[in-house]
Design a protein around this motif. Structure first.
Motif, PDB file in Angstrom:
ATOM      1  N   SER A   1      -5.693  46.322  -3.374  1.00  0.00           N
ATOM      2  CA  SER A   1      -5.513  47.229  -2.252  1.00  0.00           C
ATOM      3  C   SER A   1      -4.094  47.185  -1.706  1.00  0.00           C
ATOM      4  O   SER A   1      -3.528  46.102  -1.531  1.00  0.00           O
ATOM      5  CB  SER A   1      -6.490  46.862  -1.128  1.00  0.00           C
ATOM      6  N   PRO A   2      -3.514  48.349  -1.391  1.00  0.00           N
ATOM      7  CA  PRO A   2      -2.203  48.373  -0.749  1.00  0.00           C
ATOM      8  C   PRO A   2      -2.302  48.112   0.761  1.00  0.00           C
ATOM      9  O   PRO A   2      -1.287  48.048   1.445  1.00  0.00           O
ATOM     10  CB  PRO A   2      -1.710  49.798  -1.014  1.00  0.00           C
TER      11      PRO A   2
ATOM     12  N   SER B   1      -3.423  55.872   5.465  1.00  0.00           N
ATOM     13  CA  SER B   1      -3.821  54.503   5.794  1.00  0.00           C
ATOM     14  C   SER B   1      -2.706  53.506   5.502  1.00  0.00           C
ATOM     15  O   SER B   1      -2.464  52.591   6.287  1.00  0.00           O
ATOM     16  CB  SER B   1      -5.072  54.106   4.995  1.00  0.00           C
ATOM     17  N   VAL B   2      -2.032  53.681   4.381  1.00  0.00           N
ATOM     18  CA  VAL B   2      -0.972  52.747   4.005  1.00  0.00           C
ATOM     19  C   VAL B   2       0.265  52.916   4.882  1.00  0.00           C
ATOM     20  O   VAL B   2       0.824  51.946   5.390  1.00  0.00           O
ATOM     21  CB  VAL B   2      -0.592  52.917   2.517  1.00  0.00           C
TER      22      VAL B   2
ATOM     23  N   GLY C   1     -13.732  48.530   3.874  1.00  0.00           N
ATOM     24  CA  GLY C   1     -14.839  49.404   4.256  1.00  0.00           C
ATOM     25  C   GLY C   1     -14.413  50.824   4.562  1.00  0.00           C
ATOM     26  O   GLY C   1     -15.053  51.511   5.348  1.00  0.00           O
ATOM     27  N   ILE C   2     -13.305  51.280   3.921  1.00  0.00           N
ATOM     28  CA  ILE C   2     -12.835  52.646   4.135  1.00  0.00           C
ATOM     29  C   ILE C   2     -12.498  53.287   2.791  1.00  0.00           C
ATOM     30  O   ILE C   2     -12.303  52.594   1.794  1.00  0.00           O
ATOM     31  CB  ILE C   2     -11.606  52.722   5.066  1.00  0.00           C
TER      32      ILE C   2
ATOM     33  N   ASN D   1     -11.611  62.010  -7.752  1.00  0.00           N
ATOM     34  CA  ASN D   1     -10.294  61.705  -7.189  1.00  0.00           C
ATOM     35  C   ASN D   1     -10.397  61.203  -5.748  1.00  0.00           C
ATOM     36  O   ASN D   1      -9.692  61.680  -4.847  1.00  0.00           O
ATOM     37  CB  ASN D   1      -9.355  62.908  -7.287  1.00  0.00           C
ATOM     38  N   VAL D   2     -11.278  60.232  -5.551  1.00  0.00           N
ATOM     39  CA  VAL D   2     -11.444  59.576  -4.256  1.00  0.00           C
ATOM     40  C   VAL D   2     -11.411  58.066  -4.464  1.00  0.00           C
ATOM     41  O   VAL D   2     -11.599  57.575  -5.582  1.00  0.00           O
ATOM     42  CB  VAL D   2     -12.752  60.001  -3.542  1.00  0.00           C
ATOM     43  N   TRP D   3     -11.185  57.343  -3.400  1.00  0.00           N
ATOM     44  CA  TRP D   3     -11.102  55.891  -3.454  1.00  0.00           C
ATOM     45  C   TRP D   3     -11.989  55.275  -2.389  1.00  0.00           C
ATOM     46  O   TRP D   3     -12.342  55.921  -1.399  1.00  0.00           O
ATOM     47  CB  TRP D   3      -9.655  55.433  -3.243  1.00  0.00           C
ATOM     48  N   TYR D   4     -12.337  54.004  -2.600  1.00  0.00           N
ATOM     49  CA  TYR D   4     -13.066  53.234  -1.587  1.00  0.00           C
ATOM     50  C   TYR D   4     -12.593  51.801  -1.674  1.00  0.00           C
ATOM     51  O   TYR D   4     -12.617  51.185  -2.738  1.00  0.00           O
ATOM     52  CB  TYR D   4     -14.583  53.302  -1.794  1.00  0.00           C
ATOM     53  N   ASP D   5     -12.142  51.269  -0.546  1.00  0.00           N
ATOM     54  CA  ASP D   5     -11.703  49.880  -0.456  1.00  0.00           C
ATOM     55  C   ASP D   5     -12.872  49.055   0.086  1.00  0.00           C
ATOM     56  O   ASP D   5     -13.205  49.140   1.267  1.00  0.00           O
ATOM     57  CB  ASP D   5     -10.489  49.779   0.460  1.00  0.00           C
TER      58      ASP D   5
END
Length: 90
Positions: A30-31, A66-67, A55-56, A47-51
């Motif tokens: 995660s960045p 976010s970054v 939890g986002i 083309n989506v992500w989940y950390d």
């Protein structure tokens, strides 16, 4: 789904721009924080992500927001700059 074409740009390229590595199993470091085990999953089809650690998740623009802690408009501009760099995809 989105009017701006940047939303179709691969999240993996955005992650590469931020220096994030993939573990070879579809998970990225995660960045958003330092971590020893990758927790960020990319759904390449949508083309989506989940950390999982934070939890986002969301679109590539939401990842940039976010970054960089910036607005949607600023994130879209940065996304276009990343796209212009034409990073090599592995």
């Amino acid at each position: 789904m989105f009017d701006n074409p940047i939303y179709n740009y691969p999240i993996e390229a955005i992650l590469a721009y931020f220096g994030c590595r993939e573990d070879g199993k579809g998970m990225f470091f995660s960045p958003l924080r330092e971590e020893t085990t990758p927790s960020l999953h990319v759904n390449k089809r949508d083309n989506v992500w989940y950390d999982h650690g934070a939890g986002i998740g969301g679109t590539n623009v939401q990842l940039v927001m976010s970054v960089k802690k910036c607005s949607k408009e600023e994130a879209e501009k940065l996304g276009m700059k990343v796209k212009e760099v034409k990073l090599p995809m592995s």
